[in-house]
Design a protein around this motif. Structure first.
Motif, short mmCIF file in Angstrom:
data_model
loop_
_atom_site.label_atom_id
_atom_site.label_comp_id
_atom_site.label_asym_id
_atom_site.label_seq_id
_atom_site.Cartn_x
_atom_site.Cartn_y
_atom_site.Cartn_z
N ARG A 84 -0.36 -8.11 13.51
CA ARG A 84 0.27 -9.39 13.23
C ARG A 84 0.27 -9.63 11.73
O ARG A 84 -0.75 -9.49 11.08
N PHE A 85 1.43 -10.01 11.24
CA PHE A 85 1.57 -10.24 9.81
C PHE A 85 1.91 -11.70 9.52
O PHE A 85 2.24 -12.05 8.40
N ILE A 86 1.76 -12.56 10.53
CA ILE A 86 2.14 -13.96 10.41
C ILE A 86 1.36 -14.67 9.32
O ILE A 86 1.91 -15.43 8.54
N ASP A 87 0.07 -14.43 9.25
CA ASP A 87 -0.77 -15.15 8.28
C ASP A 87 -0.95 -14.39 6.97
O ASP A 87 -1.86 -14.68 6.20
N MET A 88 -0.07 -13.44 6.71
CA MET A 88 -0.20 -12.62 5.52
C MET A 88 0.97 -12.89 4.57
O MET A 88 2.01 -13.37 4.98
N LEU A 89 0.75 -12.55 3.31
CA LEU A 89 1.77 -12.77 2.28
C LEU A 89 2.54 -11.48 2.02
O LEU A 89 1.97 -10.39 1.96
N ARG A 90 3.84 -11.63 1.83
CA ARG A 90 4.68 -10.48 1.45
C ARG A 90 4.51 -10.25 -0.05
O ARG A 90 3.87 -11.03 -0.75
N VAL A 91 5.09 -9.17 -0.54
CA VAL A 91 4.89 -8.77 -1.95
C VAL A 91 5.26 -9.90 -2.91
O VAL A 91 4.48 -10.23 -3.81
N ASP A 101 3.49 -14.04 -6.69
CA ASP A 101 3.48 -15.43 -7.15
C ASP A 101 2.07 -16.01 -7.10
O ASP A 101 1.64 -16.70 -8.02
N PHE A 102 1.36 -15.73 -6.03
CA PHE A 102 0.00 -16.23 -5.86
C PHE A 102 -0.91 -15.77 -7.00
O PHE A 102 -1.72 -16.53 -7.52
N LEU A 103 -0.76 -14.50 -7.41
CA LEU A 103 -1.60 -13.93 -8.46
C LEU A 103 -1.04 -14.15 -9.86
O LEU A 103 -1.72 -13.91 -10.85
N GLY A 104 0.23 -14.57 -9.95
CA GLY A 104 0.85 -14.77 -11.25
C GLY A 104 1.26 -13.49 -11.94
O GLY A 104 1.22 -13.38 -13.17
N VAL A 105 1.64 -12.49 -11.14
CA VAL A 105 2.11 -11.21 -11.68
C VAL A 105 3.47 -10.90 -11.07
O VAL A 105 3.92 -11.57 -10.15
N CYS A 106 4.12 -9.86 -11.56
CA CYS A 106 5.40 -9.47 -10.97
C CYS A 106 5.17 -8.54 -9.78
O CYS A 106 4.08 -7.97 -9.61
N ARG A 158 2.92 -3.36 -6.71
CA ARG A 158 3.26 -2.00 -6.24
C ARG A 158 2.46 -0.95 -7.02
O ARG A 158 2.00 0.03 -6.44
N ASN A 159 2.30 -1.16 -8.32
CA ASN A 159 1.51 -0.24 -9.14
C ASN A 159 0.05 -0.24 -8.71
O ASN A 159 -0.59 0.81 -8.64
N TRP A 160 -0.49 -1.45 -8.45
CA TRP A 160 -1.88 -1.53 -7.98
C TRP A 160 -2.04 -0.84 -6.64
O TRP A 160 -3.08 -0.23 -6.37
N ASP A 161 -1.02 -0.91 -5.79
CA ASP A 161 -1.06 -0.21 -4.50
C ASP A 161 -1.10 1.30 -4.74
O ASP A 161 -1.95 2.01 -4.19
N ARG A 162 -0.21 1.79 -5.59
CA ARG A 162 -0.16 3.24 -5.86
C ARG A 162 -1.47 3.75 -6.47
O ARG A 162 -1.90 4.87 -6.18
N SER A 163 -2.11 2.93 -7.30
CA SER A 163 -3.34 3.36 -7.94
C SER A 163 -4.58 3.12 -7.07
O SER A 163 -5.67 3.55 -7.43
N GLY A 164 -4.40 2.40 -5.96
CA GLY A 164 -5.51 2.15 -5.05
C GLY A 164 -6.35 0.95 -5.41
O GLY A 164 -7.38 0.71 -4.79
N LYS A 165 -5.93 0.16 -6.41
CA LYS A 165 -6.70 -1.01 -6.83
C LYS A 165 -6.63 -2.15 -5.82
O LYS A 165 -7.60 -2.87 -5.64
N LEU A 166 -5.48 -2.35 -5.21
CA LEU A 166 -5.27 -3.41 -4.23
C LEU A 166 -4.39 -2.85 -3.13
O LEU A 166 -3.19 -2.67 -3.31
N VAL A 167 -4.99 -2.52 -2.01
CA VAL A 167 -4.28 -1.84 -0.93
C VAL A 167 -3.82 -2.83 0.13
O VAL A 167 -4.65 -3.52 0.73
N LYS A 172 -3.51 -10.15 2.69
CA LYS A 172 -4.26 -11.31 3.15
C LYS A 172 -4.62 -12.13 1.92
O LYS A 172 -5.02 -11.58 0.89
N GLN A 173 -4.50 -13.46 2.04
CA GLN A 173 -4.79 -14.32 0.90
C GLN A 173 -6.23 -14.16 0.44
O GLN A 173 -6.51 -14.12 -0.76
N GLU A 174 -7.16 -14.02 1.38
CA GLU A 174 -8.57 -13.88 0.97
C GLU A 174 -8.81 -12.57 0.23
O GLU A 174 -9.66 -12.51 -0.66
N ASP A 175 -8.05 -11.51 0.54
CA ASP A 175 -8.16 -10.25 -0.21
C ASP A 175 -7.67 -10.43 -1.64
O ASP A 175 -8.25 -9.91 -2.59
N LEU A 176 -6.57 -11.19 -1.78
CA LEU A 176 -6.04 -11.46 -3.11
C LEU A 176 -7.02 -12.29 -3.94
O LEU A 176 -7.22 -12.02 -5.12
N GLU A 177 -7.62 -13.28 -3.31
CA GLU A 177 -8.59 -14.13 -4.01
C GLU A 177 -9.79 -13.30 -4.46
O GLU A 177 -10.26 -13.45 -5.59
#
Length: 73
Positions: free
Chosen positions: A11-18, A23-28, A33-42, A55-60
């Motif tokens: 279920r992806f209902i309570d999750m944020l899209r890219v 926007d939540f983190l204040g980045v583009c 996508r770069n953080w995903d490729r580098s494994g920093k934020l999966v 997940k918002q809590e993962d971003l926080e």
């Protein structure tokens, strides 16, 4: 579709899209996508579309870690 099939699908209902996560983190979006490729934020991936979801809590947690590492806390 049976109840078991619906429960087995992620279920992806309570999750944020890219874009929302960016926007939540204040980045583009490309930064995420770069953080995903580098494994920093999966993100979680939708198995059908391949879209990234966060997940918002993962971003926080990630944001807090970055701030602490930079010494901005």
């Amino acid at each position: 579709m049976s109840v078991d099939e619906r429960q087995a699908k992620p279920r992806f209902i309570d999750m944020l899209r890219v874009g929302e996560a960016a926007d939540f983190l204040g980045v583009c979006k490309e930064t995420l996508r770069n953080w995903d490729r580098s494994g920093k934020l999966v993100p979680k991936r939708n198995p059908v579309t391949g879209y990234r979801y966060y997940k918002q809590e993962d971003l926080e947690r990630f944001f807090k870690k970055v701030v602490e590492e930079r010494g901005d806390a």
